[in-house]
Design a protein around this motif. Structure first.
Motif, mmCIF file in Angstrom:
data_model
loop_
_atom_site.group_PDB
_atom_site.id
_atom_site.type_symbol
_atom_site.label_atom_id
_atom_site.label_comp_id
_atom_site.label_asym_id
_atom_site.label_seq_id
_atom_site.Cartn_x
_atom_site.Cartn_y
_atom_site.Cartn_z
ATOM 1 N N THR A 56 0.832 -1.216 0.000
ATOM 2 C CA THR A 56 0.000 0.000 0.000
ATOM 3 C C THR A 56 0.862 1.260 0.000
ATOM 4 O O THR A 56 0.518 2.238 -0.658
ATOM 5 C CB THR A 56 -0.975 0.012 1.192
ATOM 6 O OG1 THR A 56 -0.254 -0.122 2.419
ATOM 7 C CG2 THR A 56 -1.988 -1.105 1.074
ATOM 8 N N GLN A 57 1.998 1.241 0.696
ATOM 9 C CA GLN A 57 2.866 2.430 0.678
ATOM 10 C C GLN A 57 3.445 2.654 -0.714
ATOM 11 O O GLN A 57 3.452 3.779 -1.227
ATOM 12 C CB GLN A 57 3.989 2.298 1.709
ATOM 13 C CG GLN A 57 3.491 2.481 3.143
ATOM 14 C CD GLN A 57 4.630 2.577 4.148
ATOM 15 O OE1 GLN A 57 5.774 2.269 3.829
ATOM 16 N NE2 GLN A 57 4.306 3.007 5.366
ATOM 17 N N ALA A 58 3.911 1.578 -1.342
ATOM 18 C CA ALA A 58 4.476 1.706 -2.694
ATOM 19 C C ALA A 58 3.411 2.178 -3.677
ATOM 20 O O ALA A 58 3.654 3.036 -4.534
ATOM 21 C CB ALA A 58 5.073 0.371 -3.143
ATOM 22 N N ALA A 59 2.211 1.628 -3.543
ATOM 23 C CA ALA A 59 1.144 1.972 -4.486
ATOM 24 C C ALA A 59 0.736 3.436 -4.333
ATOM 25 O O ALA A 59 0.556 4.147 -5.337
ATOM 26 C CB ALA A 59 -0.069 1.065 -4.242
ATOM 27 N N LEU A 60 0.594 3.910 -3.099
ATOM 28 C CA LEU A 60 0.164 5.298 -2.911
ATOM 29 C C LEU A 60 1.268 6.269 -3.328
ATOM 30 O O LEU A 60 0.987 7.347 -3.858
ATOM 31 C CB LEU A 60 -0.268 5.536 -1.461
ATOM 32 C CG LEU A 60 -1.610 4.883 -1.111
ATOM 33 C CD1 LEU A 60 -2.017 5.250 0.302
ATOM 34 C CD2 LEU A 60 -2.713 5.305 -2.099
ATOM 35 N N GLU A 61 2.523 5.886 -3.083
ATOM 36 C CA GLU A 61 3.647 6.715 -3.559
ATOM 37 C C GLU A 61 3.537 6.896 -5.077
ATOM 38 O O GLU A 61 3.630 8.012 -5.596
ATOM 39 C CB GLU A 61 4.970 6.013 -3.198
ATOM 40 C CG GLU A 61 6.212 6.784 -3.542
ATOM 41 C CD GLU A 61 6.524 7.883 -2.526
ATOM 42 O OE1 GLU A 61 5.946 7.846 -1.427
ATOM 43 O OE2 GLU A 61 7.318 8.781 -2.860
ATOM 44 N N GLN A 62 3.305 5.779 -5.763
ATOM 45 C CA GLN A 62 3.244 5.841 -7.227
ATOM 46 C C GLN A 62 1.983 6.564 -7.707
ATOM 47 O O GLN A 62 2.046 7.361 -8.646
ATOM 48 C CB GLN A 62 3.271 4.424 -7.801
ATOM 49 C CG GLN A 62 3.217 4.430 -9.326
ATOM 50 C CD GLN A 62 3.842 3.203 -9.932
ATOM 51 O OE1 GLN A 62 3.525 2.088 -9.544
ATOM 52 N NE2 GLN A 62 4.728 3.407 -10.883
ATOM 53 N N ALA A 63 0.868 6.293 -7.056
ATOM 54 C CA ALA A 63 -0.384 6.930 -7.483
ATOM 55 C C ALA A 63 -0.341 8.438 -7.238
ATOM 56 O O ALA A 63 -0.974 9.211 -7.967
ATOM 57 C CB ALA A 63 -1.576 6.302 -6.756
ATOM 58 N N GLN A 93 -4.881 0.343 -10.041
ATOM 59 C CA GLN A 93 -3.806 -0.058 -10.957
ATOM 60 C C GLN A 93 -2.453 -0.018 -10.253
ATOM 61 O O GLN A 93 -1.611 -0.894 -10.440
ATOM 62 C CB GLN A 93 -3.788 0.868 -12.186
ATOM 63 C CG GLN A 93 -5.016 0.748 -13.066
ATOM 64 C CD GLN A 93 -5.201 -0.663 -13.618
ATOM 65 O OE1 GLN A 93 -4.266 -1.260 -14.150
ATOM 66 N NE2 GLN A 93 -6.396 -1.209 -13.459
ATOM 67 N N ALA A 94 -2.254 1.013 -9.435
ATOM 68 C CA ALA A 94 -0.981 1.140 -8.720
ATOM 69 C C ALA A 94 -0.809 0.003 -7.710
ATOM 70 O O ALA A 94 0.303 -0.532 -7.548
ATOM 71 C CB ALA A 94 -0.924 2.497 -8.019
ATOM 72 N N VAL A 95 -1.895 -0.383 -7.055
ATOM 73 C CA VAL A 95 -1.828 -1.503 -6.099
ATOM 74 C C VAL A 95 -1.492 -2.792 -6.841
ATOM 75 O O VAL A 95 -0.651 -3.581 -6.412
ATOM 76 C CB VAL A 95 -3.160 -1.652 -5.342
ATOM 77 C CG1 VAL A 95 -3.206 -2.955 -4.567
ATOM 78 C CG2 VAL A 95 -3.374 -0.472 -4.407
ATOM 79 N N ARG A 96 -2.150 -2.975 -7.963
ATOM 80 C CA ARG A 96 -1.913 -4.190 -8.748
ATOM 81 C C ARG A 96 -0.453 -4.276 -9.181
ATOM 82 O O ARG A 96 0.189 -5.329 -9.082
ATOM 83 C CB ARG A 96 -2.834 -4.144 -9.970
ATOM 84 C CG ARG A 96 -2.739 -5.334 -10.869
ATOM 85 C CD ARG A 96 -3.501 -5.091 -12.184
ATOM 86 N NE ARG A 96 -3.391 -6.264 -13.012
ATOM 87 C CZ ARG A 96 -4.189 -7.319 -12.892
ATOM 88 N NH1 ARG A 96 -5.154 -7.320 -12.012
ATOM 89 N NH2 ARG A 96 -4.010 -8.378 -13.654
ATOM 90 N N ASP A 114 -1.031 -9.095 -0.612
ATOM 91 C CA ASP A 114 -2.356 -8.604 -0.958
ATOM 92 C C ASP A 114 -2.690 -7.364 -0.110
ATOM 93 O O ASP A 114 -2.116 -7.135 0.947
ATOM 94 C CB ASP A 114 -3.409 -9.681 -0.723
ATOM 95 C CG ASP A 114 -4.690 -9.387 -1.493
ATOM 96 O OD1 ASP A 114 -4.695 -8.459 -2.327
ATOM 97 O OD2 ASP A 114 -5.687 -10.086 -1.265
ATOM 98 N N ALA A 115 -3.597 -6.569 -0.609
ATOM 99 C CA ALA A 115 -4.003 -5.352 0.096
ATOM 100 C C ALA A 115 -5.392 -4.966 -0.374
ATOM 101 O O ALA A 115 -5.816 -5.311 -1.480
ATOM 102 C CB ALA A 115 -3.026 -4.221 -0.192
ATOM 103 N N THR A 116 -6.133 -4.286 0.494
ATOM 104 C CA THR A 116 -7.410 -3.695 0.099
ATOM 105 C C THR A 116 -7.421 -2.258 0.602
ATOM 106 O O THR A 116 -6.764 -1.924 1.585
ATOM 107 C CB THR A 116 -8.615 -4.454 0.682
ATOM 108 O OG1 THR A 116 -8.391 -4.661 2.081
ATOM 109 C CG2 THR A 116 -8.833 -5.778 0.011
#
Lengths: 249, 249
Positions: A56-63, A93-96, A114-116
């Motif tokens: 989730t941290q990586a995904a939000l950084e990217q998003a 998409q970023a989470v995926r 996995d994350a939600t």
């Protein structure tokens, strides 16, 4: 573990997220799981996360930074998304992508990436919406029939939501119901804990009405917890004892 | 799904089991999940089951009929076990064997044959005990610090047990708390449903004080459900609204 709930009632959005993370019961820390983007009158994107913190941290950084959206080929981010629906899609998409990348790095291990996420808010004056984003990038929207979405440790705190919350519930009453839901969850699962982060946003508003952290010293939460325990015991005591006596099935 | 709970208080044992089984949401049936052996003044073995019905039915058939116990090489059964502890052990072995046999028959499929069971009772005048038996045959015993054990859909109904039940709780009060726990569970998970089978046995007794089925027409359960809902709404209403107003995290 984690518990986050979003309540979308007629007059607005309430998001609540605990802050406890654990890698086993012997490694417990406090991390913010409610992230707020924009909150500037034009754009409010509130994101609560559960599951792998590295995902989730990586995904939000990217998003937040932006990436080439797979469908348009354009650089897009939470800060450019024209609607909250598009913001939820980009976050999915970023989470995926983050999840797939981490699974690639740890092939053969059984680490769960996995994350939600809950994504709520409003962009450019549109009605406030709330989504639950899955680790595969797909998502569902909260509607008036069941005006809440939960992620993480959802079951302990679900009965009070099912009994007490409707789409017409007042926003601050919804906060109270959400906190009772947290109280039940924290009583039964030590991996969910204070502080709780709270966001309140009126429908169609892109500036939060309130962003607040409820910590161990909060007198209102302490009082709510006590009153709820006392009221449950009184409710139990007020029910007559079972009349069943000797018989056979 | 299934929900079963055993409550072992100072004065006795209460076992409650729902009767709904489902293979998907489109195939729902009613099956007894609370089985009682003996109940003759000498031997009381009450068994509640969750998980694969083919595993638990096969295991109980074998444990009642008897089989060569792997440790003694003797023919043993629920009806010959000298203690409730040995009865739980035999049932665990029978579950393990049934599960292994079925997994052998369906190799390569992902059908889940796991099962968990509650085994409670008393044999030959010993103090009443309660065990939770896992699908591998191992088991744990209920003690006075947490005087209940649950199997199946356990989370929705756990908060009231944690808040209201102690080892000193009266037996019929324990029945009431158990039924409130069922009420919360059935409100949130349709796969748990009436009728509920109930057993009450006083400590050290090998004859049940009560064996009763609570069905859809039961006025007490209906009243309990209504009173609990009303009391929860009243409890929620009695808590003041949150004082939180504009600020920042």
């Amino acid at each position: 573990m984690t518990y986050c709930v979003g309540l979308l009632v007629k007059d607005g959005l309430v998001m609540l997220a605990d802050t406890r993370t654990n890698a086993g019961v012997d490694n417990i820390s406090t991390y913010r799981k409610l992230q707020i983007f924009g909150n500037d009158g034009e754009r409010l994107v509130a994101v609560a996360t559960a599951g792998s913190l590295s995902t989730t941290q990586a995904a939000l950084e990217q998003a937040a930074h932006g990436f080439l959206a797979p469908d348009t080929g354009e650089m897009e981010s939470i800060h450019t998304a024209p609607t909250i629906h598009r913001a939820a899609w980009l976050i999915g998409q970023a989470v995926r992508q983050a999840r797939t990348a981490m699974e690639g790095l740890t092939q053969g291990s059984d680490i769960n990436f996995d994350a939600t996420l809950l994504v709520g808010g409003s962009i450019g004056g549109e009605p406030t919406r709330l989504f639950l984003v899955y680790g595969a990038g797909n998502f569902i929207e909260c509607g008036p029939d069941t005006p809440y979405l939960q992620i993480g440790e959802t079951k302990y705190g679900k009965p009070i939501l099912d009994r007490a919350l409707t789409f017409d519930t007042d926003v601050y009453e919804a906060v109270k119901i959400g906190l009772i839901s947290f109280s039940s969850t924290m009583r039964s699962n030590l991996a969910v804990g204070l502080p709780i982060d709270l966001l309140i946003a009126r429908s169609g508003q892109a500036t939060a009405e309130l962003v607040h952290r409820i910590d161990e010293t909060d007198p209102y939460y302490h009082d709510l917890n006590e009153r709820w325990s006392t009221a449950l015991r009184a409710a139990q005591a007020s029910i007559p004892q079972p009349p069943y006596r000797a018989g056979a099935i």
